[in-house]
Motif scaffolding. Sequence first.
Motif, PDB file in Angstrom:
ATOM      1  N   PHE A   1       0.814  -1.206   0.000  1.00 23.64           N
ATOM      2  CA  PHE A   1       0.000   0.000   0.000  1.00 23.64           C
ATOM      3  C   PHE A   1       0.851   1.260   0.000  1.00 23.64           C
ATOM      4  N   SER A   2       2.122   1.110   0.306  1.00 22.84           N
ATOM      5  CA  SER A   2       2.952   2.305   0.481  1.00 22.84           C
ATOM      6  C   SER A   2       4.164   2.202  -0.426  1.00 22.84           C
ATOM      7  N   MET A   3       3.910   2.077  -1.705  1.00 25.41           N
ATOM      8  CA  MET A   3       4.975   1.763  -2.652  1.00 25.41           C
ATOM      9  C   MET A   3       6.077   2.813  -2.666  1.00 25.41           C
ATOM     10  N   LYS A   4       5.705   4.060  -2.833  1.00 23.12           N
ATOM     11  CA  LYS A   4       6.659   5.175  -2.894  1.00 23.12           C
ATOM     12  C   LYS A   4       7.828   4.819  -3.797  1.00 23.12           C
ATOM     13  N   GLN A   5       9.046   4.809  -3.267  1.00 27.80           N
ATOM     14  CA  GLN A   5      10.202   4.498  -4.113  1.00 27.80           C
ATOM     15  C   GLN A   5      10.638   3.047  -3.993  1.00 27.80           C
ATOM     16  N   GLY A   6       9.834   2.278  -3.330  1.00 28.18           N
ATOM     17  CA  GLY A   6      10.138   0.844  -3.283  1.00 28.18           C
ATOM     18  C   GLY A   6      11.352   0.466  -2.483  1.00 28.18           C
TER      19      GLY A   6
ATOM     20  N   SER B   1      -7.493   6.633  -3.375  1.00 28.35           N
ATOM     21  CA  SER B   1      -7.609   6.175  -1.995  1.00 28.35           C
ATOM     22  C   SER B   1      -7.621   4.657  -1.998  1.00 28.35           C
ATOM     23  N   LEU B   2      -7.084   4.090  -0.966  1.00 29.33           N
ATOM     24  CA  LEU B   2      -7.051   2.635  -0.867  1.00 29.33           C
ATOM     25  C   LEU B   2      -8.455   2.049  -0.877  1.00 29.33           C
TER      26      LEU B   2
END
Lengths: 150, 566
Positions: free
Chosen positions: B301-306, B369-370
């Motif tokens: 859910f919080s991929m960002k920069q991985g 949104s999730l």
Amino acid sequence: MEDGREKKKPPSPKFCINDHVDILVEILRRLDGDTLAVAACVCRLWHSITRHDSLWESLCFRHVPSPPPSGIKPIVLALGGYKRLYMLCLRPVLNRLSRFGLRDRVDHVQLTLSLFCVDYYERLGGGGGKLGESSASSSSLMFLCRPVNV
Amino acid sequence: MEAKPNMGKEKMLWSGSENQDAGMDELLAVLGYKVRSSDMADVAQKLEQLDMIMGSAQEDGLSHLYSDTVHYNPSDISSWLENMLSEFNTCAPNFDQSHNPAESSSVVPNLRPKLKQSQQPCVFQDDSEYDLRAIPGAAVYRQTPDESLTSNKRLKINDTRSEFSNCLISSSMPAAEATRPVVMVDSQETGIRLVHTLMACAEAVQEGNLKLADALVKQVGLLAVSQAGAMQKVATYFAEALARRIYRIYPQDPLESSSYSDLLQMHFYESCPYLKFAHFTANQAILEAFSGAKRVHVIDFSMKQGMQWPALIQALALRPGGPPAFRLTGIGPPQPDNTDALQQVGWKLAQLARTIGVEFEFRGFVCNSLADLNSSMLEIGDDEAVAVNSVFELHRLLARPGAIDKVLKSIKDTNPRIVTIVEQEANHNGVVFLDRFTEALHYYSSLFDSLEGSGLSPPNSPDLVMSEVYLGRQIYNVVSCEGVDRVERHETLTQWRTRMESAAFDPVHLGSNAFKQASMLLALFAGGDGYRVEENNGCLMLGWHTRPLIATSAWRLAGGANTDSH
């Protein structure tokens, strides 16, 4: 001191270690990191030998409580090699841990490898590398190179 | 307690406009007291003594104070204290009510008692100079000349002031200790005033007294300049946040590039161990849950920069029996400039996986949104072991009613082996604004303190500054936003536990391996000096000194036949 025995000239070197690189490698493999670095300054031959990754391989996991997982070699080589692993991750990690007496008691291999992998990822440009910073300055492993605030 | 004294509605006698105002503390003067700045330490010490004496005296013994004593010029705290102390010193501890204290007092006894509120700065010494937990319990700022008499804030010894009790005292301390006096150290003087003013301002905002709040916010600005380091920065951010709330400035930035917030988070990742801790502990749980599985699928859910995944891919590569096929689904917000950030991250991870020989597939999902997701979109394979990972994302769902329940249901529909959740360990979602403000002040003070105090980043390095901006944006959100805009609705581990358990999840203990890895990670950061890893019923928490700041927990479906991870 000379006595009646025949006077010997200073013996001409019958054995020069530099002629026997395999023996030299075997010797150098057993050195610790700092001494290896010193050895690299001796002459060109020694310098080129110390660049062999196999030397660093034996150095890397010498003091680990349990043997490293099998299959580790191709991964380390792919991520940058043993020398880089040692210089970038292992040496600072071991230094830090030994300050707190943890060096021989904990298995830091897993952690060190993870950090090494993160370093490779950042060099790929992952972790915001596209935003223009050089990978050296944005490497999250820089914390290992900073002096510990004791 | 005895009946209320007849306080009446008279103003206190105080020698308003004499020109002995030189050297008087200006903040207290605004509120009606006159104390010389140079006397502050002395005053504090006397207050401490007074409080100790009062605390040990029988309750009856105090009645004389309420009924018979008059203190001339009560705004002059110094002499008021002298009087009080001298009264006690001449009285036996258990005196009876007939004792006339007037003879020991230097004032004329009067039928109209005036007991002024005592201020009790209870400052708790803390090793950290900037630790704003050292906050007094009494509400100095409440005392305007008119208010003090009409309010019922009388001096009660073992009272827990409902509004301001344990104002910023650690919540683990029992209420009775709130009145334990401690010496106020001179160097923290301005800091305490700063916090006082912040609290006063927040309270004024809560009550809608915006004029007072405005004045106080400006005061905070002035006081903050005199501070240094973490305290100054925290105060500045909170003052700005309050100002935004007062003036109703809600910078709506829906088009704000999420690559900017990713950048900020990267700096936060690099300057302190919180995110690294989160990633390592969550990965450990996922790794253990995946043992034996041939095909694994992580939903992030919080991929960002991985940044979390290289380490997991490497650990999977080295696990005995060889790596599984690894599938990663990353969820992220839409990009205003239409770049596909998720795909770029996925591509880099794919390169890494190829390098170390792990079969890898990535899919990115963009959604606002999730709660917009459902499990069928994710196309879970039948033979896959699924893990769901969320780092600092779930609390955002609490801004919209029903969203969190929908998401938890979607998670359950994926039939995960493990769900890893990392959240801030604080309650910034209380209904009362002032409570939220107080909690947040506590929390972010510790965070900023750790950034400055760990010695990892040189002061004012870009990493440090950007990390503080990252945290500052959270502060703005907690303090100045409301409704659906207020997304930083952090809740404590206990609250999340309740929520997860009522949604039919069982906790999974994180195990000693995770604890060891985390401790080692911490040992690499300036010797872990100041940072603490704690275990809490199978969950791991990372904190600064005694204050836990983030918590990692792991969950599985209740009553499921999933493999136990240990």
